[in-house]
Design an enzyme around this catalytic site. Structure first.
Site, PDB file in Angstrom:
ATOM      1  N   LEU A  93      -0.594  28.049  -9.468  1.00 16.73           N
ATOM      2  CA  LEU A  93       0.685  28.015 -10.177  1.00 16.73           C
ATOM      3  C   LEU A  93       1.814  27.559  -9.273  1.00 16.73           C
ATOM      4  O   LEU A  93       2.724  26.857  -9.730  1.00 16.73           O
ATOM      5  CB  LEU A  93       1.001  29.401 -10.743  1.00 16.73           C
ATOM      6  CG  LEU A  93       2.342  29.522 -11.474  1.00 16.73           C
ATOM      7  CD1 LEU A  93       2.375  28.650 -12.717  1.00 16.73           C
ATOM      8  CD2 LEU A  93       2.644  30.979 -11.821  1.00 16.73           C
TER       9      LEU A  93
ATOM     10  N   ASN B  84       6.204  33.629  -5.522  1.00 16.78           N
ATOM     11  CA  ASN B  84       4.978  33.287  -6.234  1.00 16.78           C
ATOM     12  C   ASN B  84       3.723  33.749  -5.502  1.00 16.78           C
ATOM     13  O   ASN B  84       2.714  34.046  -6.130  1.00 16.78           O
ATOM     14  CB  ASN B  84       4.918  31.766  -6.445  1.00 16.78           C
ATOM     15  CG  ASN B  84       3.556  31.308  -6.929  1.00 16.78           C
ATOM     16  OD1 ASN B  84       3.193  31.493  -8.090  1.00 16.78           O
ATOM     17  ND2 ASN B  84       2.784  30.705  -6.034  1.00 16.78           N
TER      18      ASN B  84
ATOM     19  N   SER C 218       2.469  39.461 -13.908  1.00 15.67           N
ATOM     20  CA  SER C 218       1.246  39.255 -14.686  1.00 15.67           C
ATOM     21  C   SER C 218       1.343  39.982 -16.017  1.00 15.67           C
ATOM     22  O   SER C 218       1.977  41.044 -16.114  1.00 15.67           O
ATOM     23  CB  SER C 218       0.048  39.790 -13.896  1.00 15.67           C
ATOM     24  OG  SER C 218      -1.097  39.900 -14.716  1.00 15.67           O
TER      25      SER C 218
ATOM     26  N   TYR D 287      -4.829  45.105  -8.478  1.00 18.26           N
ATOM     27  CA  TYR D 287      -3.967  43.969  -8.817  1.00 18.26           C
ATOM     28  C   TYR D 287      -2.946  44.365  -9.873  1.00 18.26           C
ATOM     29  O   TYR D 287      -1.744  44.120  -9.730  1.00 18.26           O
ATOM     30  CB  TYR D 287      -4.818  42.803  -9.308  1.00 18.26           C
ATOM     31  CG  TYR D 287      -4.019  41.621  -9.812  1.00 18.26           C
ATOM     32  CD1 TYR D 287      -3.387  40.760  -8.920  1.00 18.26           C
ATOM     33  CD2 TYR D 287      -3.895  41.365 -11.179  1.00 18.26           C
ATOM     34  CE1 TYR D 287      -2.649  39.679  -9.378  1.00 18.26           C
ATOM     35  CE2 TYR D 287      -3.168  40.284 -11.639  1.00 18.26           C
ATOM     36  CZ  TYR D 287      -2.547  39.445 -10.741  1.00 18.26           C
ATOM     37  OH  TYR D 287      -1.813  38.382 -11.197  1.00 18.26           O
TER      38      TYR D 287
ATOM     39  N   LYS E 241       1.204  44.620  -9.399  1.00 11.71           N
ATOM     40  CA  LYS E 241       2.115  43.799 -10.195  1.00 11.71           C
ATOM     41  C   LYS E 241       3.068  44.656 -11.029  1.00 11.71           C
ATOM     42  O   LYS E 241       4.225  44.282 -11.245  1.00 11.71           O
ATOM     43  CB  LYS E 241       1.326  42.842 -11.095  1.00 11.71           C
ATOM     44  CG  LYS E 241       0.664  41.695 -10.337  1.00 11.71           C
ATOM     45  CD  LYS E 241       1.686  40.765  -9.695  1.00 11.71           C
ATOM     46  CE  LYS E 241       1.052  39.527  -9.111  1.00 11.71           C
ATOM     47  NZ  LYS E 241       2.038  38.572  -8.551  1.00 11.71           N
TER      48      LYS E 241
ATOM     49  N   THR F 239      -6.419  29.633 -13.142  1.00 12.98           N
ATOM     50  CA  THR F 239      -6.239  29.483 -11.702  1.00 12.98           C
ATOM     51  C   THR F 239      -7.482  29.986 -10.979  1.00 12.98           C
ATOM     52  O   THR F 239      -8.431  30.460 -11.592  1.00 12.98           O
ATOM     53  CB  THR F 239      -5.023  30.280 -11.206  1.00 12.98           C
ATOM     54  OG1 THR F 239      -5.342  31.684 -11.266  1.00 12.98           O
ATOM     55  CG2 THR F 239      -3.798  30.003 -12.064  1.00 12.98           C
TER      56      THR F 239
END
Length: 264
Positions: free
Chosen positions: A15, A93, A148, A181, A185, A216
């Site tokens: 991204l 990012n 996310s 994860y 986030k 991705t």
């Protein structure tokens, strides 16, 4: 130097790189600082961009920065401060999904959890804290955090989503898990809220951007993600560009996505 200076971390792939491409495709001109841990990767990405947009008035330059190393962040700040004097847009990012590395035995569970938070939340905070003085020199400072869809506490109750379904009873739990994860986030979302509060009187526009489930290489599953028909990178990158260019100024301080505002 009339071009807005945009610093984007993790910008040599995925991204991040596609966002740089989206900014190159814009009718506006930018000075893009392409941040990445590895200088060779940054140089290669810069060469690719310059070859792909030979007549663009937007310019791009590499910046080496590793979110897990304070000295690297400090050196990147000194370089940008001396060369450019300000940052108009900071796009946080860089990030990673490291949960699968426990199953592959590349990391212990504690190492994986620490790395998830260090890269996605702690390192992002330290980089932002370091670069705020350059943001405050901008006439229109913008601060973006790439989050996310999996980070939403509200939508974690949506059992139609595969990631929210409970595994079968008993041990071991073999269903795929991205718990670290997701948690990191969600932490980033609160981090954004704190920076929105801290920088409110400085008129720094701050958001989290939730680009959607993109095809991705996140988590080392790039090919599988493509086969699952996930969203094209360019769609997510265009959303990031829209935020940079003012299309979501009415949603400052929130988590924005293509279809509106993501619930907390």
């Amino acid at each position: 130097m009339d071009r807005p200076v945009v610093l984007i971390t993790g910008a040599n792939t995925g991204l991040g790189l596609e966002t740089v491409n989206a900014l190159f495709r814009s009718s506006r001109a930018y000075t893009i600082l392409l941040g990445t841990r590895n200088k060779d990767n940054a140089d290669a990405a810069v060469r690719q961009l310059r070859a792909g947009f030979p007549n663009s008035v937007t310019v791009v330059a590499p910046v080496q920065v590793d979110l897990e190393k304070d000295l690297s962040i400090a050196k990147a700040f000194d370089f940008v401060a001396e060369r450019y004097g300000r940052v108009d847009v900071l796009i946080n990012n860089a990030g990673g999904q490291f949960d699968p590395q426990v199953d592959s035995a590349d990391l212990t569970m504690r190492e994986m959890w620490n790395k998830s938070w260090d890269v996605n939340t702690t390192g992002t905070h330290i980089l932002t804290h370091t670069f705020v003085p350059l943001l405050l020199k901008s006439f229109d400072p913008r601060l973006l955090f790439i989050t996310s869809g999996t980070s939403s506490l509200t939508e974690s109750e949506n059992l139609t989503l595969r990631m929210n379904k409970s595994p079968t009873k008993g041990r071991p739990k073999t269903s795929p898990s991205i718990t670290a994860y997701r948690a990191s986030k969600t932490g980033m979302n609160m981090l954004m809220r704190e920076w929105a509060r801290i920088l409110h009187q400085d008129r720094v526009k701050t958001w989290c951007v939730s680009p959607g489930f993109l095809a991705t290489g996140l988590g080392g599953n790039g090919e599988r993600n493509k086969q699952m028909g996930l969203i094209d990178l360019a769609i997510g990158a265009n959303l990031v560009r829209d935020v940079v260019e003012g299309a979501r100024d009415g949603d400052v301080g929130k988590v924005v996505r293509r279809d509106g505002v993501q619930p907390w």
